[in-house]
Design a protein around this motif. Structure first.
Motif, mmCIF file in Angstrom:
data_model
loop_
_atom_site.group_PDB
_atom_site.id
_atom_site.type_symbol
_atom_site.label_atom_id
_atom_site.label_comp_id
_atom_site.label_asym_id
_atom_site.label_seq_id
_atom_site.Cartn_x
_atom_site.Cartn_y
_atom_site.Cartn_z
ATOM 1 N N ILE A 74 1.066 -1.401 -0.189
ATOM 2 C CA ILE A 74 0.259 -0.318 -0.243
ATOM 3 C C ILE A 74 0.904 1.217 0.077
ATOM 4 O O ILE A 74 1.815 1.228 0.369
ATOM 5 C CB ILE A 74 -1.130 -0.075 0.881
ATOM 6 C CG1 ILE A 74 -1.955 -1.984 1.531
ATOM 7 C CG2 ILE A 74 -1.600 0.519 1.143
ATOM 8 C CD1 ILE A 74 -2.627 -1.339 2.723
ATOM 9 N N PRO A 75 0.550 1.804 -1.018
ATOM 10 C CA PRO A 75 1.525 3.242 -0.680
ATOM 11 C C PRO A 75 0.745 4.062 0.681
ATOM 12 O O PRO A 75 -0.015 4.045 0.184
ATOM 13 C CB PRO A 75 1.378 4.415 -2.524
ATOM 14 C CG PRO A 75 0.290 2.742 -2.744
ATOM 15 C CD PRO A 75 -0.020 1.677 -2.224
ATOM 16 N N VAL A 76 2.144 5.107 1.129
ATOM 17 C CA VAL A 76 1.748 5.844 2.433
ATOM 18 C C VAL A 76 0.750 7.210 1.271
ATOM 19 O O VAL A 76 0.159 7.043 3.056
ATOM 20 C CB VAL A 76 3.285 5.911 2.463
ATOM 21 C CG1 VAL A 76 2.845 7.055 3.613
ATOM 22 C CG2 VAL A 76 4.404 5.127 3.220
ATOM 23 N N ALA A 77 0.818 7.527 -0.045
ATOM 24 C CA ALA A 77 0.225 8.333 0.062
ATOM 25 C C ALA A 77 -1.073 8.094 0.074
ATOM 26 O O ALA A 77 -2.088 9.198 0.012
ATOM 27 C CB ALA A 77 0.235 8.389 -1.698
ATOM 28 N N ALA A 78 -1.708 6.966 0.199
ATOM 29 C CA ALA A 78 -3.033 6.059 -0.005
ATOM 30 C C ALA A 78 -3.143 6.443 1.749
ATOM 31 O O ALA A 78 -4.450 5.611 1.633
ATOM 32 C CB ALA A 78 -3.032 5.383 -0.365
ATOM 33 N N ARG A 101 -15.068 -5.293 4.320
ATOM 34 C CA ARG A 101 -14.242 -4.791 3.695
ATOM 35 C C ARG A 101 -13.020 -4.322 3.484
ATOM 36 O O ARG A 101 -11.804 -4.216 2.834
ATOM 37 C CB ARG A 101 -14.786 -3.901 3.247
ATOM 38 C CG ARG A 101 -15.791 -3.842 2.435
ATOM 39 C CD ARG A 101 -16.493 -2.119 1.997
ATOM 40 N NE ARG A 101 -17.040 -1.479 3.112
ATOM 41 C CZ ARG A 101 -16.654 -0.618 3.137
ATOM 42 N NH1 ARG A 101 -16.530 0.262 2.129
ATOM 43 N NH2 ARG A 101 -17.164 0.134 4.542
ATOM 44 N N ALA A 102 -12.516 -4.445 5.360
ATOM 45 C CA ALA A 102 -10.714 -4.465 5.550
ATOM 46 C C ALA A 102 -9.999 -5.255 5.023
ATOM 47 O O ALA A 102 -10.091 -6.177 5.347
ATOM 48 C CB ALA A 102 -11.139 -4.071 7.088
ATOM 49 N N ILE A 118 -7.385 3.705 5.208
ATOM 50 C CA ILE A 118 -6.789 3.897 3.538
ATOM 51 C C ILE A 118 -7.760 5.470 2.938
ATOM 52 O O ILE A 118 -8.717 5.048 2.889
ATOM 53 C CB ILE A 118 -7.295 2.136 2.756
ATOM 54 C CG1 ILE A 118 -6.139 1.167 3.540
ATOM 55 C CG2 ILE A 118 -6.509 2.552 0.777
ATOM 56 C CD1 ILE A 118 -6.004 0.237 3.333
ATOM 57 N N VAL A 119 -6.860 5.593 2.301
ATOM 58 C CA VAL A 119 -7.961 7.427 2.037
ATOM 59 C C VAL A 119 -8.198 6.972 0.449
ATOM 60 O O VAL A 119 -8.726 8.830 0.019
ATOM 61 C CB VAL A 119 -7.370 8.517 2.571
ATOM 62 C CG1 VAL A 119 -7.070 8.709 3.507
ATOM 63 C CG2 VAL A 119 -5.763 8.730 2.206
ATOM 64 N N ASP A 123 -9.891 2.993 -3.857
ATOM 65 C CA ASP A 123 -9.902 1.459 -3.315
ATOM 66 C C ASP A 123 -11.442 1.390 -2.114
ATOM 67 O O ASP A 123 -11.470 2.616 -1.320
ATOM 68 C CB ASP A 123 -8.643 1.740 -1.824
ATOM 69 C CG ASP A 123 -8.312 -0.043 -2.101
ATOM 70 O OD1 ASP A 123 -8.900 -0.510 -2.099
ATOM 71 O OD2 ASP A 123 -6.733 -0.088 -1.413
ATOM 72 N N PRO A 124 -12.201 0.627 -1.839
ATOM 73 C CA PRO A 124 -12.756 0.407 -0.911
ATOM 74 C C PRO A 124 -12.854 0.038 0.142
ATOM 75 O O PRO A 124 -13.637 -0.320 1.138
ATOM 76 C CB PRO A 124 -14.052 -0.907 -2.431
ATOM 77 C CG PRO A 124 -12.979 -1.578 -2.414
ATOM 78 C CD PRO A 124 -12.357 -0.463 -2.933
#
Length: 147
Positions: A74-78, A101-102, A118-119, A123-124
């Motif tokens: 997971i990119p840190v930006a997300a 969904r987590a 997760i922002v 991405d759901p």
């Protein structure tokens, strides 16, 4: 940049269970003979040790600009806010507060965890739940990677 790496190894008691599985296999094959009994002991111990080792080989890493948890990258930006979960909150977030969904890298034998939002709008997945023995250090590594 602060990096982080942790292997979620299985507890020592699980290795004792692996040996006991081998002993149980040996006892089941005892009526057949000595050689099959030894084969059951060795084979049962080896197979159960592989299972325990594989389950305890999961890793969590913060490398560069990515959080790597098991097979997920997971990119840190997300990532949004990271929350340290104590023992009580850890149980709550893996039971009645959990979202289907987590992304959950959960190990029941580890009593603390981190919940990271997760922002990414595409991405759901609402958050990542990561069992960790050192949640404060993981949160600090994620904050350092964002900076």
């Amino acid at each position: 940049m602060q990096s982080y790496e942790e292997r979620l190894t299985a507890p020592r008691s699980w290795w004792l269970v692996a040996v006991l599985v081998g002993v149980a296999c040996a006892l089941m094959l005892l009526p057949v003979g000595t050689l099959p009994m030894l084969g059951g002991l060795i084979g049962g111990c080896a197979l159960s040790a592989v299972v325990v080792s594989a389950y305890g080989s999961a890793r969590i890493r913060v490398v560069g600009d990515a959080l790597i948890a098991g097979d997920a990258k997971i990119p840190v930006a997300a990532l949004g806010d990271a929350q340290v979960l104590d023992a009580e909150e850890t149980v709550a977030w893996r039971t009645y507060k959990a979202d289907a969904r987590a992304f959950m890298m959960l190990r029941s034998y580890i009593r603390t965890a981190v919940r990271v939002e997760i922002v990414d709008p595409s991405d759901p997945t609402p958050y990542a739940y990561l069992s960790t023995r050192d949640p404060e250090r993981l949160v600090a590594a994620l904050a350092a990677a964002r900076a």
